[in-house]
Design an enzyme around this catalytic site. Sequence first.
Site, PDB file in Angstrom:
ATOM      1  CD  GLN A  35      -1.069  -9.104  -0.315  1.00 48.67           C
ATOM      2  OE1 GLN A  35      -0.597  -8.255  -0.291  1.00 48.67           O
ATOM      3  NE2 GLN A  35      -1.783  -9.800   0.946  1.00 48.67           N
ATOM      4  CG  ASP A  56      -1.953  -5.550  -2.424  1.00 51.46           C
ATOM      5  OD1 ASP A  56      -3.446  -5.505  -2.979  1.00 51.46           O
ATOM      6  OD2 ASP A  56      -1.451  -5.035  -2.020  1.00 51.46           O
ATOM      7  CG  HIS A  79      -4.233  -0.269  -2.534  1.00 55.83           C
ATOM      8  ND1 HIS A  79      -2.744  -0.929  -2.874  1.00 55.83           N
ATOM      9  CD2 HIS A  79      -4.102  -0.297  -1.096  1.00 55.83           C
ATOM     10  CE1 HIS A  79      -2.638  -1.344  -1.759  1.00 55.83           C
ATOM     11  NE2 HIS A  79      -2.923  -1.586  -0.559  1.00 55.83           N
ATOM     12  CG  HIS A  82      -5.798  -0.576   1.691  1.00 53.82           C
ATOM     13  ND1 HIS A  82      -4.670  -1.372   1.526  1.00 53.82           N
ATOM     14  CD2 HIS A  82      -6.352   0.187   2.400  1.00 53.82           C
ATOM     15  CE1 HIS A  82      -4.571   0.577   1.983  1.00 53.82           C
ATOM     16  NE2 HIS A  82      -5.678   0.862   2.662  1.00 53.82           N
ATOM     17  CE  LYS A  88      -9.819  -8.481   8.574  1.00 50.58           C
ATOM     18  NZ  LYS A  88      -8.860  -9.518   7.618  1.00 50.58           N
ATOM     19  CB  CYS A 118      -1.087   0.211   0.933  1.00 45.59           C
ATOM     20  SG  CYS A 118      -0.777  -1.617   2.239  1.00 45.59           S
ATOM     21  NE  ARG A 151       1.859  -9.693   4.719  1.00 43.88           N
ATOM     22  CZ  ARG A 151       0.185  -9.311   4.728  1.00 43.88           C
ATOM     23  NH1 ARG A 151      -0.221  -9.856   4.693  1.00 43.88           N
ATOM     24  NH2 ARG A 151       0.306  -8.296   3.302  1.00 43.88           N
TER      25      ARG A 151
END
Length: 570
Positions: A314, A316, A318, A444, A398, A267, A296
């Site tokens: 991911q 991912d 945004h 997100h 979320k 992000c 992570r």
Amino acid sequence: MKIETIRHSLAHILAYAVQELFPGVKFGIGPAIENGFYYDLPRALTPAELPKIEKKMREIIKKNIPFKKRRLSKPNSDRLFKEQPYKLELIKELPGKTVTIYESGDFVDLCKGPHVKSTKEIPMDAFKLTKIAGAYWRGSERNPMLTRIYGIAFETKKELVNFLKAEVEAEKRDHRLLGQKLELFSFDGEMGAGLPLWHPKGTILRKIIEDYLYKELTSQEYQWIVSPHIGKLDLWKTSGHWELYRENMYSPIKIDEEEYMLKPMNCPFHVKIYKTKIRSYKELPIKYAELGTVYRYEKSGVLHGLIRVRGFTQDDAHIWCTPEQLSIELIKLLKHGFKILKTFGFKDYDIYLSTRPEKYAGTLKGWEKATNALKYVLEKLKLKYQIDPGGGVFYGPKIDIKIKDSLGRPWQCTTIQVDFNLPEKFNMNYIAKSGKKQRPIMIHRALIGSVERFIGVLLENYAGALPLWLSPVQAWVIPVGSGHQKYAKEITKKLSDSEARYELKDENETVSKKIRDGELQKIPYLLVVGDKEMKTKSVRVRSKNKDLGPMKLTKFIEKIKLEIETKKSK
């Protein structure tokens, strides 16, 4: 009575039985877990000893032993557990001046409960010890390795029997075994735990999924970007990750007297691209997508094949939008997410609205707005959902979608998060219609989540027999003898022209062995060619252990093209 209470009580009975069989044994912890319980202890045991321990547990249960709760001062508890170093460590870290213990017969444990009143409340025929495994004390590889005894427990014998049957089927579908058997991925201790190595076939599978996502998201007006794997520590301090997410991040890396971090999320990088120029309301919504690899820190005790790793990619993205656009974008996201999941063969799922956790950034007002926005779209689309209290991320609430596989097991997949915080922390703006600066709202979202995890779920859902469009190898061409190899190569040329993924199996082995190997490798189609097939320009087709008979090559190619285009999941 809650089944969790029975399971927790059984953990104590397990420890009691071990104490009876092996006097002087030391103990770690023994909680209730999903479907059962476990207990950790620093003593080597073998699976052959489980029936003896289980028998002793039943003897203890028959005695109708009560569970007695007591509260002790810390000095008294230290004396009580003076021979139990792991308990002393826990006592030292507990807040306050007193601790709670439970006594059941001759066994005493440090525990806050709750427990059954007596062992007669525990169903005798609804539990079973299942396995022994190694587990680091408190989940850290820096601590000693203990022996963990696992058990399962239910309220009735029928539930236990059904669970054991499902477990047998689940073992056949274990993605870790399938990944090795199908030559998709592997793990290597010298590489490091939780870091998968992708083999050629596994890399093809990843590429198929990534290409599909690229096409799907491009059609939804996402713009593709790429961000680095590390960033300066200051970036993560600004975002709030360093303060509120540090336990999941690796230690800083020092480069030229400055500290950098392996990124746990993408992000902040996407935010920085947004901020490279002044934005107008006319540009919004802006959608950035990235197949971004993140890192992570996961304790070694929770790593599990591809499902829980330390480095993963991911899908991912945004989205930055105006307040007026928020509901519209969230509805689009949910609809598109369901479409993608259905394409991969997942039609059943549970939906959760995950709310503010204990550690959070931003204001209560902002959290309320974000939560209400998510609640509104769920109700607008008439979707059934459950509340997951405190399950949100530190920057926003979320929607989580847990897909159900062919065995009915739930897997965390899609997540959609509304964030009022990062736009504030990074001073993000756009020029509104009024000409004044205004904060965008940030969404997100990950529609399949971690690519690694998703592949693990796919393998278990299909027991390794992936749909044709996802299969790294879609067909084997098997010539009966050396005289049929020329025709077999003609077939592979036509398959290649049609962009099918194939292998020519011309090794000096019997046809029956090649067919058996192909079935074990979960190859969707096996094409056998001999004299008859050469004369008629056909192939003999086998699929899913069945002989489908002869088929003209042109017709077979049309068949698989249609199957690939329609992305059939069966």
